[in-house]
Design a protein around this motif. Structure first.
Motif, PDB file in Angstrom:
ATOM      1  N   SER A  15    -144.901 -41.822  30.523  1.00  0.00           N
ATOM      2  CA  SER A  15    -143.857 -41.240  29.592  1.00  0.00           C
ATOM      3  C   SER A  15    -142.572 -41.300  29.981  1.00  0.00           C
ATOM      4  O   SER A  15    -141.715 -41.038  29.085  1.00  0.00           O
ATOM      5  CB  SER A  15    -144.188 -39.525  29.765  1.00  0.00           C
ATOM      6  N   TYR A  16    -142.162 -41.779  31.202  1.00  0.00           N
ATOM      7  CA  TYR A  16    -140.783 -42.109  31.318  1.00  0.00           C
ATOM      8  C   TYR A  16    -139.897 -42.948  30.259  1.00  0.00           C
ATOM      9  O   TYR A  16    -139.134 -42.273  29.640  1.00  0.00           O
ATOM     10  CB  TYR A  16    -140.372 -42.932  32.718  1.00  0.00           C
ATOM     11  N   ASN A  17    -140.344 -44.007  29.966  1.00  0.00           N
ATOM     12  CA  ASN A  17    -139.557 -44.900  28.871  1.00  0.00           C
ATOM     13  C   ASN A  17    -139.584 -44.246  27.432  1.00  0.00           C
ATOM     14  O   ASN A  17    -138.531 -44.351  26.866  1.00  0.00           O
ATOM     15  CB  ASN A  17    -140.065 -46.294  28.838  1.00  0.00           C
ATOM     16  N   PRO A  18    -140.825 -43.795  27.090  1.00  0.00           N
ATOM     17  CA  PRO A  18    -140.806 -43.167  25.699  1.00  0.00           C
ATOM     18  C   PRO A  18    -139.864 -41.678  25.665  1.00  0.00           C
ATOM     19  O   PRO A  18    -139.437 -41.780  24.617  1.00  0.00           O
ATOM     20  CB  PRO A  18    -142.368 -42.846  25.733  1.00  0.00           C
ATOM     21  N   ILE A  19    -139.700 -41.339  26.659  1.00  0.00           N
ATOM     22  CA  ILE A  19    -138.762 -40.124  26.727  1.00  0.00           C
ATOM     23  C   ILE A  19    -137.475 -40.338  26.635  1.00  0.00           C
ATOM     24  O   ILE A  19    -136.543 -39.989  26.092  1.00  0.00           O
ATOM     25  CB  ILE A  19    -139.284 -38.889  27.856  1.00  0.00           C
ATOM     26  N   VAL A  20    -137.231 -41.475  27.633  1.00  0.00           N
ATOM     27  CA  VAL A  20    -135.748 -41.989  27.710  1.00  0.00           C
ATOM     28  C   VAL A  20    -135.187 -42.658  26.450  1.00  0.00           C
ATOM     29  O   VAL A  20    -134.029 -42.375  26.152  1.00  0.00           O
ATOM     30  CB  VAL A  20    -135.703 -42.881  29.005  1.00  0.00           C
ATOM     31  N   LYS A  21    -136.128 -43.117  25.807  1.00  0.00           N
ATOM     32  CA  LYS A  21    -135.860 -43.795  24.490  1.00  0.00           C
ATOM     33  C   LYS A  21    -135.385 -42.944  23.527  1.00  0.00           C
ATOM     34  O   LYS A  21    -134.899 -43.433  22.498  1.00  0.00           O
ATOM     35  CB  LYS A  21    -137.113 -44.884  24.001  1.00  0.00           C
ATOM     36  N   SER A  22    -135.857 -41.579  23.564  1.00  0.00           N
ATOM     37  CA  SER A  22    -135.587 -40.802  22.697  1.00  0.00           C
ATOM     38  C   SER A  22    -134.104 -40.377  22.537  1.00  0.00           C
ATOM     39  O   SER A  22    -133.505 -39.699  21.790  1.00  0.00           O
ATOM     40  CB  SER A  22    -136.379 -39.348  22.412  1.00  0.00           C
ATOM     41  N   TYR A  23    -133.317 -40.500  23.564  1.00  0.00           N
ATOM     42  CA  TYR A  23    -131.900 -40.199  23.751  1.00  0.00           C
ATOM     43  C   TYR A  23    -131.162 -41.340  23.496  1.00  0.00           C
ATOM     44  O   TYR A  23    -131.482 -42.340  23.275  1.00  0.00           O
ATOM     45  CB  TYR A  23    -131.717 -39.920  25.421  1.00  0.00           C
ATOM     46  N   ALA A  24    -129.646 -40.874  23.189  1.00  0.00           N
ATOM     47  CA  ALA A  24    -128.793 -42.051  22.983  1.00  0.00           C
ATOM     48  C   ALA A  24    -128.681 -43.044  24.225  1.00  0.00           C
ATOM     49  O   ALA A  24    -129.101 -42.484  25.287  1.00  0.00           O
ATOM     50  CB  ALA A  24    -127.511 -41.410  22.995  1.00  0.00           C
ATOM     51  N   VAL A  25    -128.359 -44.095  23.894  1.00  0.00           N
ATOM     52  CA  VAL A  25    -128.540 -45.323  24.948  1.00  0.00           C
ATOM     53  C   VAL A  25    -127.321 -44.982  26.026  1.00  0.00           C
ATOM     54  O   VAL A  25    -127.672 -45.368  27.378  1.00  0.00           O
ATOM     55  CB  VAL A  25    -128.018 -46.660  24.228  1.00  0.00           C
ATOM     56  N   GLU A  26    -126.506 -44.181  25.868  1.00  0.00           N
ATOM     57  CA  GLU A  26    -125.514 -43.655  27.073  1.00  0.00           C
ATOM     58  C   GLU A  26    -126.498 -42.848  28.264  1.00  0.00           C
ATOM     59  O   GLU A  26    -125.991 -42.792  29.267  1.00  0.00           O
ATOM     60  CB  GLU A  26    -124.348 -43.067  26.687  1.00  0.00           C
ATOM     61  N   PHE A  27    -127.453 -42.395  27.770  1.00  0.00           N
ATOM     62  CA  PHE A  27    -128.332 -41.632  28.659  1.00  0.00           C
ATOM     63  C   PHE A  27    -128.631 -42.324  29.911  1.00  0.00           C
ATOM     64  O   PHE A  27    -128.983 -41.880  30.773  1.00  0.00           O
ATOM     65  CB  PHE A  27    -129.256 -40.879  27.834  1.00  0.00           C
ATOM     66  N   LEU A  28    -129.044 -43.729  29.462  1.00  0.00           N
ATOM     67  CA  LEU A  28    -129.736 -44.622  30.751  1.00  0.00           C
ATOM     68  C   LEU A  28    -128.726 -44.633  31.804  1.00  0.00           C
ATOM     69  O   LEU A  28    -129.351 -44.726  32.828  1.00  0.00           O
ATOM     70  CB  LEU A  28    -129.843 -45.980  29.971  1.00  0.00           C
ATOM     71  N   SER A  29    -127.586 -44.496  31.715  1.00  0.00           N
ATOM     72  CA  SER A  29    -126.549 -44.589  32.937  1.00  0.00           C
ATOM     73  C   SER A  29    -126.479 -43.327  33.364  1.00  0.00           C
ATOM     74  O   SER A  29    -125.782 -43.211  34.452  1.00  0.00           O
ATOM     75  CB  SER A  29    -125.192 -45.107  32.239  1.00  0.00           C
ATOM     76  N   PRO A 105    -124.356 -33.134  27.112  1.00  0.00           N
ATOM     77  CA  PRO A 105    -123.487 -33.294  26.091  1.00  0.00           C
ATOM     78  C   PRO A 105    -123.974 -33.725  24.680  1.00  0.00           C
ATOM     79  O   PRO A 105    -124.977 -34.569  24.792  1.00  0.00           O
ATOM     80  CB  PRO A 105    -122.412 -34.461  26.493  1.00  0.00           C
ATOM     81  N   SER A 106    -123.673 -33.196  23.622  1.00  0.00           N
ATOM     82  CA  SER A 106    -124.372 -33.327  22.404  1.00  0.00           C
ATOM     83  C   SER A 106    -124.262 -34.985  21.881  1.00  0.00           C
ATOM     84  O   SER A 106    -125.077 -35.449  21.332  1.00  0.00           O
ATOM     85  CB  SER A 106    -123.518 -32.616  21.251  1.00  0.00           C
ATOM     86  N   GLY A 107    -123.428 -35.812  22.394  1.00  0.00           N
ATOM     87  CA  GLY A 107    -123.189 -37.089  22.011  1.00  0.00           C
ATOM     88  C   GLY A 107    -124.502 -38.028  22.733  1.00  0.00           C
ATOM     89  O   GLY A 107    -124.749 -39.149  22.093  1.00  0.00           O
ATOM     90  N   LEU A 108    -125.407 -37.239  23.626  1.00  0.00           N
ATOM     91  CA  LEU A 108    -126.337 -38.058  24.208  1.00  0.00           C
ATOM     92  C   LEU A 108    -127.816 -37.756  23.331  1.00  0.00           C
ATOM     93  O   LEU A 108    -128.738 -38.213  23.621  1.00  0.00           O
ATOM     94  CB  LEU A 108    -126.566 -37.573  25.673  1.00  0.00           C
ATOM     95  N   THR A 109    -127.506 -36.916  22.458  1.00  0.00           N
ATOM     96  CA  THR A 109    -128.843 -36.372  21.713  1.00  0.00           C
ATOM     97  C   THR A 109    -128.632 -37.156  20.364  1.00  0.00           C
ATOM     98  O   THR A 109    -127.667 -37.100  19.752  1.00  0.00           O
ATOM     99  CB  THR A 109    -128.704 -34.888  21.262  1.00  0.00           C
ATOM    100  N   ILE A 110    -129.485 -37.952  19.933  1.00  0.00           N
ATOM    101  CA  ILE A 110    -129.626 -38.802  18.650  1.00  0.00           C
ATOM    102  C   ILE A 110    -130.017 -37.888  17.587  1.00  0.00           C
ATOM    103  O   ILE A 110    -130.930 -37.105  17.525  1.00  0.00           O
ATOM    104  CB  ILE A 110    -130.513 -39.972  18.807  1.00  0.00           C
ATOM    105  N   SER A 111    -128.980 -37.366  16.538  1.00  0.00           N
ATOM    106  CA  SER A 111    -129.353 -36.474  15.682  1.00  0.00           C
ATOM    107  C   SER A 111    -128.674 -37.024  14.229  1.00  0.00           C
ATOM    108  O   SER A 111    -127.525 -37.034  14.298  1.00  0.00           O
ATOM    109  CB  SER A 111    -128.328 -35.169  16.260  1.00  0.00           C
ATOM    110  N   SER A 112    -129.713 -37.249  13.264  1.00  0.00           N
ATOM    111  CA  SER A 112    -128.996 -37.958  12.322  1.00  0.00           C
ATOM    112  C   SER A 112    -129.804 -37.439  11.015  1.00  0.00           C
ATOM    113  O   SER A 112    -130.869 -36.772  10.875  1.00  0.00           O
ATOM    114  CB  SER A 112    -129.350 -39.417  12.175  1.00  0.00           C
ATOM    115  N   ILE A 113    -129.220 -37.584   9.855  1.00  0.00           N
ATOM    116  CA  ILE A 113    -129.954 -37.170   8.536  1.00  0.00           C
ATOM    117  C   ILE A 113    -130.902 -37.930   8.061  1.00  0.00           C
ATOM    118  O   ILE A 113    -130.821 -39.391   7.760  1.00  0.00           O
ATOM    119  CB  ILE A 113    -128.925 -36.850   7.434  1.00  0.00           C
ATOM    120  N   GLY A 114    -132.452 -37.767   7.921  1.00  0.00           N
ATOM    121  CA  GLY A 114    -133.035 -38.566   7.441  1.00  0.00           C
ATOM    122  C   GLY A 114    -133.334 -38.670   5.758  1.00  0.00           C
ATOM    123  O   GLY A 114    -132.332 -37.982   5.409  1.00  0.00           O
ATOM    124  N   SER A 115    -133.929 -39.469   5.274  1.00  0.00           N
ATOM    125  CA  SER A 115    -133.645 -39.836   3.965  1.00  0.00           C
ATOM    126  C   SER A 115    -134.253 -38.847   3.055  1.00  0.00           C
ATOM    127  O   SER A 115    -134.078 -38.687   2.056  1.00  0.00           O
ATOM    128  CB  SER A 115    -134.571 -41.047   3.739  1.00  0.00           C
TER     129      SER A 115
END
Length: 300
Positions: A15-29, A105-115
């Protein structure tokens, strides 16, 4: 109370990679490595109860690690209930997912408007193969999001199908799900559209899409109108047309939404007005969801 009472090392590692992938790329660091978390969390045992894991996150001074663990336990409960046809305690899972968002921080959460006009927050993405594809998101509808979208375009292209089997659990509010069938007919008022996505900085949520008319006309038939409430859920088979939305204005509605390739694959397409050649939808990216979490908490 969660059904999925234990998580073992193998399940955690998978589950590690699928969970980490859900965050913004900066979360990796920011997040610890798989090996470091495994050593810290499991030490010399092969399995832990979900209570032990949550307690560990509550006591940790590393907010990134705590966020990861809250999200892991919440997502594994969604998957367990989906695969075992068990009742999902949406309130308990909501607490975990909400905390996973709030403690970083909110910037690490991917949060966008869907279609479709709702706020989409990825929580888990396993995409090694189509057959094992698994994508879980938090969806939030709220009137405050309307300003970020062309609502007419949303409505014009709101009837669609999915490649994967979909299931939605209502956390709060009132969600509609209308189902449609179609008949290919040159005199039909609608046409099939192909949705093309741009390349995004993050592959989990795209921020621009274009619907292109395929010039295949059809007649649409609405076959049902459904309304789903808190604690309820609904499913959509691959290739089946539907149109979703919420009926809880001025209060928000929220759902946990999953796609899985384990229950068969179909075709993803959109049906819209035939007199439109193409339409581009720009999606507002990086909207802080905290004020929406607050609104949902006041209802729960």
């Amino acid at each position: 109370m969660t059904h999925n009472h234990r998580i073992d090392i193998t399940d955690f590692c998978d589950s590690y990679n699928p969970i980490v992938k859900s965050y913004a790329v900066e979360f990796l660091s920011k997040i610890m490595s798989l090996e470091d978390i495994r050593t810290l969390l499991f030490n010399d045992v092969n399995t832990k109860t979900t209570k032990e894991i949550i307690d560990f996150a509550d006591q940790s001074s590393d907010n990134y690690l705590s966020s990861f663990i809250y999200r892991l336990v919440g997502v594994k409960e969604i998957i367990f209930c989906r695969e075992n046809r068990a009742q999902l305690d949406t309130n308990e899972v909501w607490k975990l997912i909400s905390k996973s968002i709030r403690v970083i921080p909110s910037g690490l959460t991917i949060s966008s408007i869907g279609s479709q006009g709702f706020l989409s927050i990825p929580l888990y993405k396993q995409d090694a193969s189509l057959g094992n594809f698994d994508f879980i998101r938090l969806h939030i509808w709220d009137d405050s999001l309307d300003e970020y979208m062309d609502m007419k375009k949303c409505l014009d292209f709101s009837i669609h199908s999915h490649t994967f089997f979909a299931k939605s659990w209502i956390i709060i509010g009132k969600v509609k799900n209308d189902r449609y069938e179609y008949k290919i007919d040159s005199n039909g008022t609608h046409s099939f559209f192909e949705v093309q996505y741009n390349k995004s900085l993050n592959e989990v949520n795209q921020h621009t899409s274009k619907a292109v008319n395929k010039n295949i006309n059809a007649i649409l038939f609405k076959t049902s109108e459904e309304t789903h409430f808190s604690k309820g859920n609904y499913e959509i088979e691959p290739s089946k047309l539907h149109q979703s939305g919420h009926l809880n204005s001025p209060n928000p509605s929220a759902t946990f939404f999953s796609f899985t390739g384990k229950d068969g694959l179909g075709e993803s397409f959109v049906i819209g007005p035939k007199d439109i050649a193409e339409s581009e939808i720009n999606r507002k990216m990086n909207i802080s969801p905290i004020y929406l979490l607050d609104k949902i908490d006041t209802q729960i």
